[in-house]
Design an enzyme around this catalytic site. Structure first.
Site, PDB file in Angstrom:
ATOM      1  N   ASN A  11       5.920  -3.912  -8.600  1.00 27.84           N
ATOM      2  CA  ASN A  11       6.230  -4.829  -7.503  1.00 27.84           C
ATOM      3  C   ASN A  11       6.677  -6.199  -7.994  1.00 27.84           C
ATOM      4  O   ASN A  11       7.492  -6.857  -7.348  1.00 27.84           O
ATOM      5  CB  ASN A  11       5.017  -4.996  -6.593  1.00 27.84           C
ATOM      6  CG  ASN A  11       4.993  -4.028  -5.433  1.00 27.84           C
ATOM      7  OD1 ASN A  11       4.974  -4.415  -4.277  1.00 27.84           O
ATOM      8  ND2 ASN A  11       5.003  -2.737  -5.730  1.00 27.84           N
TER       9      ASN A  11
ATOM     10  N   GLY B   8       0.767  -1.231   0.000  1.00 22.57           N
ATOM     11  CA  GLY B   8       0.000   0.000   0.000  1.00 22.57           C
ATOM     12  C   GLY B   8       0.799   1.283   0.000  1.00 22.57           C
ATOM     13  O   GLY B   8       0.252   2.354   0.275  1.00 22.57           O
ATOM     14  N   GLY B   9       2.084   1.226  -0.325  1.00 16.72           N
ATOM     15  CA  GLY B   9       2.875   2.444  -0.343  1.00 16.72           C
ATOM     16  C   GLY B   9       2.519   3.353  -1.505  1.00 16.72           C
ATOM     17  O   GLY B   9       2.032   2.893  -2.545  1.00 16.72           O
TER      18      GLY B   9
ATOM     19  N   HIS C  22      11.756  -5.366   3.148  1.00 17.22           N
ATOM     20  CA  HIS C  22      10.312  -5.504   2.924  1.00 17.22           C
ATOM     21  C   HIS C  22       9.961  -5.840   1.479  1.00 17.22           C
ATOM     22  O   HIS C  22       8.792  -5.804   1.115  1.00 17.22           O
ATOM     23  CB  HIS C  22       9.622  -4.199   3.337  1.00 17.22           C
ATOM     24  CG  HIS C  22       8.147  -4.315   3.556  1.00 17.22           C
ATOM     25  ND1 HIS C  22       7.578  -5.185   4.462  1.00 17.22           N
ATOM     26  CD2 HIS C  22       7.099  -3.657   2.983  1.00 17.22           C
ATOM     27  CE1 HIS C  22       6.264  -5.067   4.441  1.00 17.22           C
ATOM     28  NE2 HIS C  22       5.944  -4.149   3.551  1.00 17.22           N
TER      29      HIS C  22
ATOM     30  N   ARG D 286       8.898   5.169  -9.534  1.00 21.32           N
ATOM     31  CA  ARG D 286       7.940   5.245  -8.431  1.00 21.32           C
ATOM     32  C   ARG D 286       7.341   6.651  -8.334  1.00 21.32           C
ATOM     33  O   ARG D 286       6.140   6.811  -8.072  1.00 21.32           O
ATOM     34  CB  ARG D 286       8.655   4.875  -7.128  1.00 21.32           C
ATOM     35  CG  ARG D 286       7.760   4.705  -5.930  1.00 21.32           C
ATOM     36  CD  ARG D 286       7.110   3.332  -5.908  1.00 21.32           C
ATOM     37  NE  ARG D 286       6.279   3.163  -4.736  1.00 21.32           N
ATOM     38  CZ  ARG D 286       6.204   2.041  -4.025  1.00 21.32           C
ATOM     39  NH1 ARG D 286       6.918   0.983  -4.365  1.00 21.32           N
ATOM     40  NH2 ARG D 286       5.404   1.954  -2.980  1.00 21.32           N
TER      41      ARG D 286
END
Length: 286
Positions: free
Chosen positions: A51, A42-43, A265, A190
Site C-alpha cells: 500500500n 482491508g482488501g 480509492h 497482490r
C-alpha cells in the site's frame, strides 16, 4: 539515504492485548524522528508495504520514522477471528505495537477499513495520537446520496469468498482511475499475498458474520476527536462515499478535506507525488 526495500525493513513484534494474546504483527520500519504509522485497508492481499511503498521513502527523507504495519489477519501478521468491531481491534493492535517499539506518540496515516481503527485509536488514546491523515475511511455509517454497500465493497467480499485471479482483477479495476496502472506485476503481487495465508480469507468472513460492517459507525463520537486531521478522498471513490468526508469535517473540531480528481480509492498510490507533498506539508505546518 540507501534505497529502502521490503526485505531490509521487515520485522515482527509480538503483542499482548485483549483478543490478541501472544500475537505476531509484521511491519516495515525505516528512518528516525517522529513516528508516522501507516495502516492499510482491508482488501484481500492488502499489506503495509504494497500500500505504501511509494510513500515511505519521501517520509523517511523528510525526517520521520515510518512504520508500515500489517493489520491483524492480513498479509504477514497472524490471523484471528474478530468478535468486536474491526476498528477497535485494529486500534488495539496499534497500541500493542507502539508499546513493544517504545513509541509514546505517533502520527497516524490510515485508509479505508483501517480508517475506522484510526478514529477509534484517537478516541481511546488521544494522548498517544499526533496528527491524523485519513484516506476514504470506513466506520461512518450510511450515506445520504449513495446506496451502500458500494460496488467496491461488494467486489471485496466476493474476492474473500471466491478468491481467483479474475475476481482480483475485477476488484482492482475499481481501485484505480487509470486502468493502465493495473499491471501484471501489480496483479501477481497482490495474488501472491492472497495465497500466502488462506486462513486470513476465511477469518475475515467469519469476523464479518459476527460484527457486520453496518455495525461500524463512530459518527456520534466524531466531535470528541481533537487531533488535527487531514481527510483525503478520491473524487471517484467506489468503495466509500465522498459525502463521508464532509461528515468528518463537519463534525471533527480540527479537520480539513482534500479531494483528488481522477482518483478512486488509492490516492497514496495512484497520485503518490501529490499525496506525499500534501501530507508532508500537513505534518510540518498543518
Amino acid at each position: 539515504m540507501s534505497e529502502l526495500n521490503e526485505s531490509t525493513t521487515s520485522k515482527f513484534v509480538t503483542i499482548n492485548e485483549k483478543g490478541l494474546s501472544n500475537f505476531r504483527i509484521h511491519l516495515n520500519d525505516a528512518g528516525e524522528g517522529e513516528a508516522v504509522i501507516m495502516l492499510h485497508g482491508g482488501g484481500p492481499g492488502a499489506g503495509g508495504w504494497s500500500n505504501y511503498y511509494r510513500n515511505i521513502g519521501p517520509f523517511v527523507k523528510a525526517g520521520y520514522r515510518v512504520i508500515l504495519k500489517d493489520a491483524p489477519a492480513l498479509n504477514k501478521s497472524d490471523t484471528v477471528v474478530m468478535h468486536e468491531q474491526r476498528g477497535v481491534v485494529y486500534a488495539r493492535s496499534v497500541k500493542g505495537m507502539m508499546h513493544v517499539l517504545g513509541i509514546e506518540e505517533a502520527h497516524v496515516v490510515r485508509k479505508s477499513m483501517a480508517g475506522a481503527g484510526a478514529l477509534n485509536f484517537a478516541l481511546e488514546l488521544p494522548e498517544r495520537t499526533g496528527k491524523l491523515i485519513l484516506m476514504g475511511p470506513g466506520g461512518l455509517g450510511n450515506s445520504l446520496f449513495t446506496a451502500m454497500p458500494m460496488e467496491g465493497i461488494k467486489l471485496l467480499f466476493k474476492l474473500y469468498a471466491e478468491p481467483s485471479l479474475d475476481t482480483l482483477k475485477q476488484m482492482l479495476n475499481v481501485f484505480l482511475f487509470d486502468q493502465s496502472l493495473i499491471t501484471d506485476e501489480l496483479v501477481q503481487g497482490r495474488w501472491a499475498n492472497i495465497q500466502r495465508n488462506p486462513e486470513h480469507l476465511k477469518n475475515f468472513l467469519l469476523s464479518a458474520q459476527k460484527v457486520p460492517l453496518s455495525a461500524w459507525d463512530v459518527s456520534p463520537r466524531l466531535p470528541e476527536i481533537k487531533a488535527k486531521t487531514l481527510v483525503t478522498w478520491g473524487r471517484d471513490d467506489r468503495f466509500v462515499p465522498l459525502d463521508h468526508g464532509l461528515k468528518l469535517v463537519a463534525n471533527m473540531p480540527d479537520a480539513q478535506l482534500h479531494v483528488f480528481p481522477r482518483c478512486v480509492h488509492w490516492a497514496q498510490w495512484e497520485h503518490a507525488d501529490a499525496f506525499n507533498r500534501l501530507t508532508l506539508d500537513f505534518l510540518a505546518n498543518g
